[in-house]
Design an enzyme around this catalytic site. Sequence first.
Site, PDB file in Angstrom:
ATOM      1  N   HIS A 281     -54.202  17.654  47.306  1.00 26.50           N
ATOM      2  CA  HIS A 281     -54.596  18.475  48.461  1.00 26.50           C
ATOM      3  C   HIS A 281     -54.820  17.615  49.701  1.00 26.50           C
ATOM      4  O   HIS A 281     -55.698  17.908  50.520  1.00 26.50           O
ATOM      5  CB  HIS A 281     -55.863  19.284  48.165  1.00 26.50           C
ATOM      6  CG  HIS A 281     -55.706  20.287  47.063  1.00 26.50           C
ATOM      7  ND1 HIS A 281     -55.381  21.606  47.271  1.00 26.50           N
ATOM      8  CD2 HIS A 281     -55.821  20.153  45.715  1.00 26.50           C
ATOM      9  CE1 HIS A 281     -55.313  22.245  46.117  1.00 26.50           C
ATOM     10  NE2 HIS A 281     -55.571  21.390  45.147  1.00 26.50           N
TER      11      HIS A 281
ATOM     12  N   ASN B  72     -57.466  28.381  44.809  1.00 30.79           N
ATOM     13  CA  ASN B  72     -56.058  28.262  45.178  1.00 30.79           C
ATOM     14  C   ASN B  72     -55.528  29.629  45.590  1.00 30.79           C
ATOM     15  O   ASN B  72     -56.227  30.640  45.449  1.00 30.79           O
ATOM     16  CB  ASN B  72     -55.231  27.753  43.990  1.00 30.79           C
ATOM     17  CG  ASN B  72     -55.341  26.239  43.804  1.00 30.79           C
ATOM     18  OD1 ASN B  72     -55.693  25.509  44.733  1.00 30.79           O
ATOM     19  ND2 ASN B  72     -55.032  25.783  42.599  1.00 30.79           N
TER      20      ASN B  72
ATOM     21  N   TYR C 278     -65.312  16.294  41.161  1.00 34.49           N
ATOM     22  CA  TYR C 278     -65.302  16.362  42.630  1.00 34.49           C
ATOM     23  C   TYR C 278     -66.301  15.409  43.282  1.00 34.49           C
ATOM     24  O   TYR C 278     -66.040  14.863  44.364  1.00 34.49           O
ATOM     25  CB  TYR C 278     -65.524  17.807  43.106  1.00 34.49           C
ATOM     26  CG  TYR C 278     -64.280  18.661  42.906  1.00 34.49           C
ATOM     27  CD1 TYR C 278     -63.857  19.018  41.629  1.00 34.49           C
ATOM     28  CD2 TYR C 278     -63.510  19.077  43.977  1.00 34.49           C
ATOM     29  CE1 TYR C 278     -62.709  19.766  41.432  1.00 34.49           C
ATOM     30  CE2 TYR C 278     -62.362  19.835  43.785  1.00 34.49           C
ATOM     31  CZ  TYR C 278     -61.972  20.175  42.514  1.00 34.49           C
ATOM     32  OH  TYR C 278     -60.832  20.914  42.316  1.00 34.49           O
TER      33      TYR C 278
HETATM   34 FE1  HDD Z   1     -58.947  20.437  42.360  1.00 31.32          FE
HETATM   35  C1  HDD Z   1     -59.211  18.998  45.403  1.00 31.32           C
HETATM   36  C2  HDD Z   1     -58.443  23.465  43.824  1.00 31.32           C
HETATM   37  C3  HDD Z   1     -58.253  21.817  39.281  1.00 31.32           C
HETATM   38  C4  HDD Z   1     -59.857  17.595  40.899  1.00 31.32           C
HETATM   39  N1  HDD Z   1     -58.839  21.094  44.245  1.00 31.32           N
HETATM   40  C5  HDD Z   1     -58.987  20.348  45.371  1.00 31.32           C
HETATM   41  C6  HDD Z   1     -58.873  21.170  46.528  1.00 31.32           C
HETATM   42  C7  HDD Z   1     -58.646  22.425  46.081  1.00 31.32           C
HETATM   43  C8  HDD Z   1     -58.630  22.380  44.640  1.00 31.32           C
HETATM   44  C9  HDD Z   1     -58.454  23.652  46.922  1.00 31.32           C
HETATM   45  C10 HDD Z   1     -58.942  20.696  47.954  1.00 31.32           C
HETATM   46  C11 HDD Z   1     -60.299  20.852  48.534  1.00 31.32           C
HETATM   47  C12 HDD Z   1     -60.274  20.466  49.989  1.00 31.32           C
HETATM   48  O1  HDD Z   1     -59.654  21.197  50.776  1.00 31.32           O
HETATM   49  O2  HDD Z   1     -60.850  19.438  50.320  1.00 31.32           O
HETATM   50  N2  HDD Z   1     -58.381  22.238  41.688  1.00 31.32           N
HETATM   51  C13 HDD Z   1     -58.324  23.371  42.447  1.00 31.32           C
HETATM   52  C14 HDD Z   1     -58.135  24.511  41.585  1.00 31.32           C
HETATM   53  C15 HDD Z   1     -58.070  24.042  40.316  1.00 31.32           C
HETATM   54  C16 HDD Z   1     -58.236  22.621  40.379  1.00 31.32           C
HETATM   55  C17 HDD Z   1     -58.068  25.943  42.053  1.00 31.32           C
HETATM   56  C18 HDD Z   1     -57.899  24.796  39.021  1.00 31.32           C
HETATM   57  C19 HDD Z   1     -58.344  25.984  38.849  1.00 31.32           C
HETATM   58  N3  HDD Z   1     -59.011  19.808  40.451  1.00 31.32           N
HETATM   59  C20 HDD Z   1     -58.732  20.535  39.315  1.00 31.32           C
HETATM   60  C21 HDD Z   1     -59.045  19.762  38.158  1.00 31.32           C
HETATM   61  C22 HDD Z   1     -59.530  18.556  38.614  1.00 31.32           C
HETATM   62  C23 HDD Z   1     -59.479  18.615  40.044  1.00 31.32           C
HETATM   63  C24 HDD Z   1     -58.896  20.225  36.726  1.00 31.32           C
HETATM   64  C25 HDD Z   1     -60.018  17.369  37.840  1.00 31.32           C
HETATM   65  C26 HDD Z   1     -60.655  17.431  36.708  1.00 31.32           C
HETATM   66  N4  HDD Z   1     -59.355  18.592  43.030  1.00 31.32           N
HETATM   67  C27 HDD Z   1     -59.753  17.584  42.241  1.00 31.32           C
HETATM   68  C28 HDD Z   1     -60.152  16.348  43.024  1.00 31.32           C
HETATM   69  C29 HDD Z   1     -59.975  16.818  44.499  1.00 31.32           C
HETATM   70  C30 HDD Z   1     -59.448  18.228  44.324  1.00 31.32           C
HETATM   71  C31 HDD Z   1     -59.456  15.128  42.622  1.00 31.32           C
HETATM   72  C32 HDD Z   1     -59.125  15.950  45.409  1.00 31.32           C
HETATM   73  C33 HDD Z   1     -59.848  15.917  46.720  1.00 31.32           C
HETATM   74  C34 HDD Z   1     -61.134  16.530  46.458  1.00 31.32           C
HETATM   75  O3  HDD Z   1     -61.209  16.921  45.150  1.00 31.32           O
HETATM   76  O4  HDD Z   1     -62.049  16.672  47.244  1.00 31.32           O
HETATM   77  O5  HDD Z   1     -61.440  16.004  42.757  1.00 31.32           O
END
Ligand code: HDD
Length: 742
Positions: A118, A191, A405
């Site tokens: 993202h 999402n 997160y």
């Molecule tokens: Fe995630 C970012 C949505 C599964 C780990 N995720 C991130 C963002 C969104 C989502 C919208 C961007 C937030 C922003 O605008 O800053 N992610 C989802 C959805 C998931 C999902 C809807 C499943 C239902 N994500 C998911 C899993 C993991 C992560 C299973 C790890 C175990 N996601 C992350 C992250 C991020 C992230 C690596 C990257 C940047 C951030 O968190 O702030 O931690």
Amino acid sequence: MAKKPASLDKSAKSPKAPAPADIGGADIGAESPQKASRVPANAEITFAYGEAQADGGETHQVAGGDVATLTTQQGMPVADDQNSLKQGTRGPTLLEDFHFREKMFHFDHERIPERVVHARGYAAHGFFELTDSLSDVSRADVFQRVGERTPAFVRFSTVAGNKGSFDLARDVRGFAVKLYTQEGNWDLVGNNIPVFFIQDAIKFPDLVHSVKPAPDREFPQAQSAHDNFWDFISLTPESFHMVMWQMSDRTIPRSFRTMEGFGVHTFRLLDAAGKSTFVKFHWKPKQGLQSVVWNEAVKINGADPDFHRRDLWDAINSGDFPEWELGVQLFDDAFADSFDFDVLDATKLIPEELVPVRVVGRLVLDRVVDNFFAETEQVAFCTQNVPPGIDFSNDPLLQGRNFSYLDTQIKRLGSPNFTHIPINAPKCPMAHFQQDGHMAMHNPKGRANYEPNSWGPTQGGPREDPVRGFTSFAEVAEGPKQRVRSETFADHYSQARQFFVSQTPIEQKHIGDALVFELSKVERPDIRSRVVSHLRNVDTALATTVADGLGLAMPDAAVAAREPITDLPASDKLSIVKNGPDSFKGRKLGILLSDGADAALFKALLKAVDGEGAVYEVIAPKIAGATLSDGTTVAAKHKIDGGPSVLFDAVALLVSAEGAKLLSRDAAAKDFVTDAFAHCKYIAISAEAQAIFVAAGIADDLDEACLLLATAADAPAFIEAARALRFWPRELAVDLDAHPQT
Ligand code: HDD
């Protein structure tokens, strides 16, 4: 050392600083840069720590009015920001130049790590307003009082591409909402698709690695059409429901404003007595659902890689505030137990026909950010940020996210004090004993930094509140410690099929086209074949289409962990086309004008556009614009080759006979009409403009969505027709890949 001849010694003649024209210094006015600071006259630069600085700072007069004096970070007024400190006019730069050193030091540290997923996103401020109290099921303050507004910040994003990638990648969109409630920040990090690829968070790094550029070659960027991604998918049957959504037009939305948002997981709502109700969250756009087509998306990426962010920026700044309804699906244990699938499985949704969506509020975005970095880049969403009255379910994806997160924010923002950054700081009172660390901005006063303590109510600091405080649902959990996937998660294809059969024929065609396109970019035939073997468990006709499209011998069906249910009824809410808008409001008409175009026609069109609440942009052979039949000149927004029709929802061609002759020879003008036609757009054509369609070779194909604008009276009817947004029968009629049966 021999002295340089004076004629070669440029510095001897050059002024201390370049002339304003050399440095693009229009804001400098008549004064030289030595005297005037280069802060634009209209800049309201406020630093988190420095409002006093901007308000109370020294100002002086330049041509544009009073501007603040340029200073170093330490507040020291700067006399010359154009030249470093040198020994002599041509000598080396001196170590003593602390101003240069500070400026470079800061510049060299401007970047922070982009998000691991993202990374490319765009955000805006707004508010959430409760329209129906949820006090019957939740004690969360944000759900109590109808009419009350809660400040909101929403960031939309693509998932796979890096920060500088293009907006129209075929990709899932993030829909992350931060509500600054009176009981702390609630982050609903969702999402635009209600299900996910995987069931357990431990698979997330693999999923993301597979879709991101391959580690050896670092490509392809921002796309899933490659071997690694489909290799992973073909070995991960649980992903197939999400794959159907990903291959649909949901992943090429027309705008952030025309997407749904979903919390995905099952959460809990808790009332004051601790009673739990399961909940799934939905954001439904008032603008209706809308997507572009793939060929269009590819071209938009070239024409305007910032298409989505520009769209949001323009809409909000023009006062057309996007709005979503917050809907909740509420259900209890009895429903969960009777449902065909496990409500803890994030690869499943609950059809609205089974559990209706109750609308409880609205989200309005009404303010763009002041500074992209400070707000959009530094905002930190965390799924674990929930207020009392909202709680988690045991969905293993959600449980893993709650862990992940916080980690990522430390990595990206560099300090456990990231909540001190204004965009992340709660807007309700905060009091705790956490202290120090990098960049600590809110520091407790007084002696006590621990509790319990005996320093009394005034000096002792905050205390727990067992009544107001967050209390987890008192769930009983037991069982052996083990790494297992519940049997109730074993169905992988039933809802994939349900999604597919819920689509209109054109949407089904697009899913087939997308699969063929993506797999045609996969080089290993065995991976292509393995994907098709799963599709056989989803829908035989779809599997046949894809196999035919790839020229592939039909493989055996993949062995299903559980026999799919094949009679789940279609759900209309899963289709984009069935949930489109009923007006052209908020959409953009591209009007191609030439000199001599009929002024009355143009004015009538503008009136119809305005009456609909839509917008328009003018495209012309020259950016200076076109002079109409009545002698008025209309400025153009785009020169013809900079304003292709892919940037518009519908197009109108208003040209004179002379203009049509000119444009009929122009490749960009011919592309303009053939693309608009191929993308099934509504097209308004002045009598003279027909010549361009003849030149483009599509004059004989024109259909009922290509409307002749004979007189000004025809304009309203065109805008009315364009409410349908696309004329899909055209694609089904002419596209080679169209299903014969549709
Ligand atoms: Fe995630 C970012 C949505 C599964 C780990 N995720 C991130 C963002 C969104 C989502 C919208 C961007 C937030 C922003 O605008 O800053 N992610 C989802 C959805 C998931 C999902 C809807 C499943 C239902 N994500 C998911 C899993 C993991 C992560 C299973 C790890 C175990 N996601 C992350 C992250 C991020 C992230 C690596 C990257 C940047 C951030 O968190 O702030 O931690």
